[in-house]
Design an enzyme around this catalytic site. Structure first.
Site, PDB file in Angstrom:
ATOM      1  N   CYS A 140       0.884  -1.174   0.000  1.00  0.00           N
ATOM      2  CA  CYS A 140       0.000   0.000   0.000  1.00  0.00           C
ATOM      3  C   CYS A 140       0.915   1.215   0.000  1.00  0.00           C
ATOM      4  O   CYS A 140       2.127   1.079  -0.155  1.00  0.00           O
ATOM      5  CB  CYS A 140      -0.995  -0.012   1.166  1.00  0.00           C
ATOM      6  N   HIS A 187      13.615 -15.402  12.463  1.00  0.00           N
ATOM      7  CA  HIS A 187      13.428 -15.374  13.915  1.00  0.00           C
ATOM      8  C   HIS A 187      11.969 -15.405  14.346  1.00  0.00           C
ATOM      9  O   HIS A 187      11.654 -15.956  15.405  1.00  0.00           O
ATOM     10  CB  HIS A 187      14.081 -14.122  14.508  1.00  0.00           C
ATOM     11  N   GLY A 206       2.610   0.977   3.582  1.00  0.00           N
ATOM     12  CA  GLY A 206       2.800  -0.388   4.062  1.00  0.00           C
ATOM     13  C   GLY A 206       2.197  -0.604   5.437  1.00  0.00           C
ATOM     14  O   GLY A 206       1.965  -1.726   5.860  1.00  0.00           O
ATOM     15  N   GLY A 261      -0.879   0.360   6.651  1.00  0.00           N
ATOM     16  CA  GLY A 261      -2.284  -0.039   6.637  1.00  0.00           C
ATOM     17  C   GLY A 261      -2.472  -1.517   6.356  1.00  0.00           C
ATOM     18  O   GLY A 261      -3.226  -2.192   7.068  1.00  0.00           O
ATOM     19  N   ARG A 311      15.327 -20.013  21.474  1.00  0.00           N
ATOM     20  CA  ARG A 311      14.787 -18.710  21.887  1.00  0.00           C
ATOM     21  C   ARG A 311      13.735 -18.201  20.913  1.00  0.00           C
ATOM     22  O   ARG A 311      12.757 -17.593  21.318  1.00  0.00           O
ATOM     23  CB  ARG A 311      15.904 -17.683  22.081  1.00  0.00           C
TER      24      ARG A 311
END
Length: 136
Positions: A45, A78, A48, A50, A113
């Site tokens: 968009c 991650h 970005g 929205g 983790r």
């Protein structure tokens, strides 16, 4: 570019230059992911932001706004990010292509983790869907 990478593409629009509403396209991508039709999505968009906000309303969607290759790669490796959001008015096409390549070439690496953090995110989502945070 995507077809050149041998990536199967399902175009959820838009197919005109007319003004449109970004939540419609976030929903189109998210529902395909929830249905198991696609593994990852790319949303664009103006900023970005929205499409990122809208996509993250759907269970199982981990959408993130990325304007650099490190965030796109690290978000997948991650955090198991599955939707890349890009701001078309923020970056140019060549940078966008580099970011898309980084996103698509990255793989989630469930180091202990990372897996523990992702499990916490999934648990939060489960509790929200179960109504734990509903107003009383």
């Amino acid at each position: 570019m995507l077809e050149g990478m041998a990536v199967s593409v399902i175009d959820c629009g838009t197919h005109s230059s007319d003004s449109c509403d970004f939540p419609d396209f976030a929903e189109a991508v998210a529902t395909k992911m929830i249905a198991g039709e696609i593994d990852r999505g790319i949303l664009v968009c103006g900023s970005g932001v929205g499409v990122s906000v809208a996509a993250n309303k759907f269970p199982g969607i981990r959408a993130s706004l990325c304007h650099d290759t490190y965030s796109a790669r690290q978000g997948v490796e991650h955090d198991d990010m599955n939707v890349l959001c890009i701001g078309a008015r923020v970056i140019g096409p060549e940078v966008a292509f580099e970011i898309v390549r980084a996103f698509l070439n990255a793989r989630y690496s469930p180091a202990p983790r990372h897996a523990a953090r992702l499990a916490k995110i999934v648990d939060i989502e489960r509790r929200v869907l179960a109504g734990e945070f509903s107003k009383r």
